[in-house]
Structure formats: structure tokens, C-alpha cells
Design an enzyme around this catalytic site. Structure first.
Site, PDB file in Angstrom:
ATOM      1  CG  ASP A  54      -4.841   2.147  -3.051  1.00 57.88           C
ATOM      2  OD1 ASP A  54      -3.883   1.603  -2.465  1.00 57.88           O
ATOM      3  OD2 ASP A  54      -5.551   3.026  -2.522  1.00 57.88           O
ATOM      4  CG  HIS A 107      -3.136   1.603   6.775  1.00 55.54           C
ATOM      5  ND1 HIS A 107      -4.360   2.216   6.992  1.00 55.54           N
ATOM      6  CD2 HIS A 107      -2.834   1.825   5.475  1.00 55.54           C
ATOM      7  CE1 HIS A 107      -4.786   2.765   5.864  1.00 55.54           C
ATOM      8  NE2 HIS A 107      -3.866   2.538   4.931  1.00 55.54           N
ATOM      9  CD  GLU A 159      -5.617   6.284  -0.615  1.00 57.31           C
ATOM     10  OE1 GLU A 159      -6.754   5.796  -0.484  1.00 57.31           O
ATOM     11  OE2 GLU A 159      -4.674   6.015   0.160  1.00 57.31           O
ATOM     12  CD  GLU A 160      -2.827   5.282   2.852  1.00 54.96           C
ATOM     13  OE1 GLU A 160      -3.937   5.348   3.408  1.00 54.96           O
ATOM     14  OE2 GLU A 160      -2.368   4.234   2.370  1.00 54.96           O
ATOM     15  CG  ASP A 184      -1.949   1.063   1.238  1.00 59.92           C
ATOM     16  OD1 ASP A 184      -2.256   1.593   0.175  1.00 59.92           O
ATOM     17  OD2 ASP A 184      -2.446   1.390   2.338  1.00 59.92           O
TER      18      ASP A 184
END
Length: 457
Positions: free
Chosen positions: A342, A414, A315-316, A282
Site C-alpha cells: 500500500d 488522494h 482502508e481509506e 493508491d
């Protein structure tokens, strides 16, 4: 209908198609086969995770990522390489810790959530109010959690399509605000994870003015066990800072079309990442897949239309989608189709194409090229294409959705375990092969997804 029957039907359809469609499938097969043995995607993912590492929006690492992206595009032969700058709110992690101080001492493994507030200096100690589902928290009246640390321990089930993430996502993104509304002074949530390690998974949340963190799954279960025995007190010590106008960047590279260069296919992945791991699945994987696919699509000869790869820069924590649309809105009518990668590096198992396009000769050629890759083209149109193309979609750009096997994705996402070794090179190459075949057929045909969608209504 058996899978082999579906694939055979696709191949037979192409044999009966016009000669240009047969040329398309021959070219698509060529780039597909080349992609399955090509090492470009792996080299890109290895380079990004090794030379740059984690890439938080607004951080010095993200500036290194920007420079890496420009250099990588040029190294791979992309043209019109550019950096589109914008600003966006960003959050930065500081020192953080958590521990049970009563009835028995235990160290807790946490990661602060994006937009978490800091605790007072020296930390914050309070009794917890534990809820085994997010709905239990929502059922509490305002003021009922005054002075307490709210804890939600609802589990996330494992699914191939990742749909369970949507079912539980609110407990991370909205949970801190809902807890604060009810008087809580802190918030802890079981990580949105399908793994059982003691590694917590971070992610963004709405600003709520209270410290908020994700617990590792075993620590969430530890708090459940303690709560069954009586009152539990936890100490949080978390520091962080925010920048309302952090610098951010979308980086663009193109393979220009020779006949209709103003007609553009847009695809990409997001360059930014959270900080515990190296942002491999990611989303270094998505960067690698789309960059390599574009390069390989052009390996069978000049393309008629332009392929544009975008490495989206926030994006995050948000902002890159709107910034890209704002900078490129005038081009939207000439954007043929958009897509993003993604969802890690798991194999693509199904594809959703824009409404009305599946029967077009170009898409029949693409479908035939997918036969050895064991990918199904779904009957229904895509419902969502991803966060970074959401702006383009809202402006009317047709889009695709390539569904990957996400069975293991939420073991890693994450978390500190999001590292290069978790990417399977063969599965990465299968993704590249699917994307390269799609790009080749669209770039070398006259398919008009907008018109086909109108005709399908």
C-alpha cells in the site's frame, strides 16, 4: 560495507546451505525472472482503474469493484473465492467550493476531508485565522478562534520512505477537531502533498462538526500572502452525507497448498480508494502486485502452503482490518506471515523480516534471489506492516514490511492525478518479482516465524 559486497555475501551463504535451500533459491529465481517480464500486474491495474475507476466505500462503484474482484480472481485461477461482508461508517462528498471574498476575489481549489460536516445552505463566510504550523494552532487557547475559519499551511517535505507523512498527518486527521475545540466554524489545511500543482489531496479526518477541506499547495501559499497584507475573508460552500452502516466487502482468493493447506500466507492491497482520481497508485498497484505475485509464485510448481490474497474493502475510511480479523480469528494460529502492499508502485529497496528469521535457510534463499533486484534485507524487524493487517498483527500474526521508494508517491496520493499513467510498468514488475520470490520460499519451506521470534528473544 558496499552494496555489492552484501549481495555477494548473500549468494555465498546459499551455496553453503543445505540442498533444499539451494532448491528454494533456484525456484525463487525462476519465479523472479518470470515476474520481470510478465504482464499480469499491469493488466490487473489497468483493468481495475479503467473498468471500475474510483471506489469509495459504500458507493455503487465499490459494488462494481467487488464484482470485478471476484471475476478477476476466478479469471486468474484462484480458488475458494469469497466475499466477506461487513458494515462500516462511510462519508460521501457532495458539491463543494471555496473562494476568497476579501480583500481581493480568488477561487480556491479544495477537496473536502472525510467526515467533514456540511456548511449551511448558501455557504459560510468568515475571516480566517492562519497558522504556518500545526503546533501554532495547538498553542491557541480554547475559544480563541470563535467565528473564524482556521487555516494550517505547514508543508510536507519529500522523503524516500514516506516518513514525512507521519510527521504532518495529524494536521489533517486531527486538525478539524482541534480547530472546533477553539471555536472555529471551519477548517482548511494545506494538502499533505509533495507536489506544487493546484490539485488538492483529500483524506480522512476525525469528525468535528465543522466543514473541513484540503487546499491545493499554491492556494495555501496564496492565503499566506494575503494574510500578510491584513484580514482575509473566505466563503466555503460544502455539502456531504454520511452512512453509519455502509456496506463493505473484503474479497478473498487462494492458491491452495498441496501438503499443508491449512498453513496460510496472507497478503493483499486495498480495493477502495478516494474519489478524485482512479485509485491507481493508491491502491490498484498494491492489488495488482500481490495478486500477480501469488499467481507467479505458483508458476514453478505446486506450493506446499496456501497463499491467500485479500482485497481489503475499506482502508481509506477504516473498518476492513477489524472485519477481516473478526471473520478469520480462528485461523490466526495457522497464519504463517502477513504482508500488504500500500505504498504505490515505486521500487522495493529494502525489506524488514520478522525477528530471528533472517538466518533461516529459507530466508537466506530469498535474500539470494533478491541480488539482481537491488533490494537490501534490513537487520531490524519490521515496526508496522500496514493498516489492513494491523488486526492480524495485534492478534500475533508475524508480518513483513517491504519498503518502496515513495519519493513521488505523495505527489499523487488522494488527488486527481492518481491515475494509471503514473505507474511505471518496470517498477511494478520489480515489486511483483520481490513478492513472488518471498511467497515461493515461504510457501515451500517449513519456516516458523513465531518460533524463530521466540528464540531470538
Amino acid at each position: 560495507m558496499r552494496m555489492t559486497t552484501i549481495f555477494a555475501a548473500a549468494a555465498l551463504a546459499v551455496l553453503a546451505a543445505p540442498a533444499f535451500a539451494q532448491d528454494l533459491v533456484a525456484g525463487a529465481a525462476q519465479v523472479r525472472d518470470r515476474a520481470l517480464t510478465d504482464g499480469t500486474a499491469w493488466a490487473v491495474a489497468e483493468s481495475l482503474t479503467t473498468e471500475v475507476g474510483p471506489r469509495m466505500t459504500g458507493s455503487p462503484a465499490m459494488e462494481r469493484g467487488r464484482d470485478w474482484a471476484v471475476a478477476k480472481f476466478r479469471e486468474l485461477g484462484f480458488t475458494n473465492v469469497r466475499v466477506e461482508r461487513f458494515t462500516t461508517p462511510a462519508w460521501f462528498r457532495g458539491p463543494e467550493s471555496a473562494e476568497v471574498v476579501g480583500p481581493a476575489p480568488h477561487k480556491l481549489h479544495i477537496l473536502g476531508l472525510g467526515n467533514s460536516a456540511s456548511t449551511p445552505k448558501g455557504g459560510l463566510t468568515a475571516e480566517i485565522a492562519l497558522f504556518r504550523s500545526y503546533q501554532e494552532l495547538l498553542d491557541q487557547p480554547e475559544g480563541s478562534l470563535k467565528g473564524k475559519i482556521a487555516v494550517v499551511t505547514q508543508r510536507m517535505p519529500r522523503t524516500q520512505d514516506g516518513s514525512s507523512y507521519g510527521f504532518v498527518n495529524a494536521q489533517r486527521t486531527q486538525g478539524p477537531r482541534e480547530a472546533a475545540r477553539r471555536g472555529a466554524v471551519g477548517y482548511l489545511v494545506r494538502s499533505l502533498s509533495t507536489d506544487d500543482t493546484r490539485l488538492p489531496h483529500t483524506g480522512g479526518a476525525q469528525a468535528a462538526g465543522i466543514p473541513a477541506a484540503a487546499l491545493s499547495p499554491p492556494d495555501a501559499e496564496l492565503l499566506e500572502n494575503l494574510a500578510r497584507r491584513g484580514a482575509v475573508r473566505v466563503k466555503l460552500d460544502m455539502q456531504s452525507r454520511s452512512d453509519p452502516k455502509a456496506p463493505a466487502y473484503n474479497i478473498v482468493g487462494e492458491i491452495r497448498g498441496t501438503e499443508r493447506p491449512d498453513e496460510v500466507i496472507v497478503l493483499g492491497g486495498h480495493l477502495d480508494s478516494w474519489d478524485p482520481g482512479t485509485g491507481a497508485v493508491d491502491d490498484a498497484a498494491g492489488i495488482a502486485i500481490t495478486t500477480a505475485a501469488a499467481k507467479l509464485a505458483a508458476s514453478a510448481g505446486p506450493l506446499k502452503r496456501t497463499i491467500r490474497v485479500v482485497m481489503w474493502g475499506s482502508e481509506e475510511q477504516g473498518g476492513s482490518s477489524g472485519a477481516y480479523l473478526a471473520a478469520n480469528r480462528a485461523e490466526v494460529p495457522k497464519m504463517i506471515v502477513a504482508g500488504e502492499s500500500d505504498s504505490g508502485a515505486g521500487r522495493v529497496y529494502s525489506i524488514a523480516l520478522p525477528a530471528g528469521s533472517r538466518s533461516h535457510p529459507a530466508m537466506k534463499a530469498f535474500e539470494a534471489a533478491l541480488v539482481p533486484l537491488k533490494v537490501v534485507v534490513r537487520r531490524e524487524a519490521p515496526q508496522s506492516g500496514g493498516a489492513d493487517i494491523a488486526g492480524l498483527i495485534s492478534a500475533g500474526t508475524p508480518f513483513v514490511d517491504f519498503n518502496q521508494d515513495m519519493s513521488r508517491y505523495f505527489d499523487l496520493h488522494h488527488a486527481a492525478d492518481d491515475t494509471l499513467d503514473k505507474i511505471d510498468p518496470a517498477e511494478l514488475s520489480q515489486n511483483v518479482a520481490v513478492w513472488a520470490a518471498f511467497l515461493y520460499t515461504v510457501a515451500n519451506s517449513d519456516i516458523d516465524f513465531r518460533q524463530l521470534a521466540k528464540e531470538a528473544k
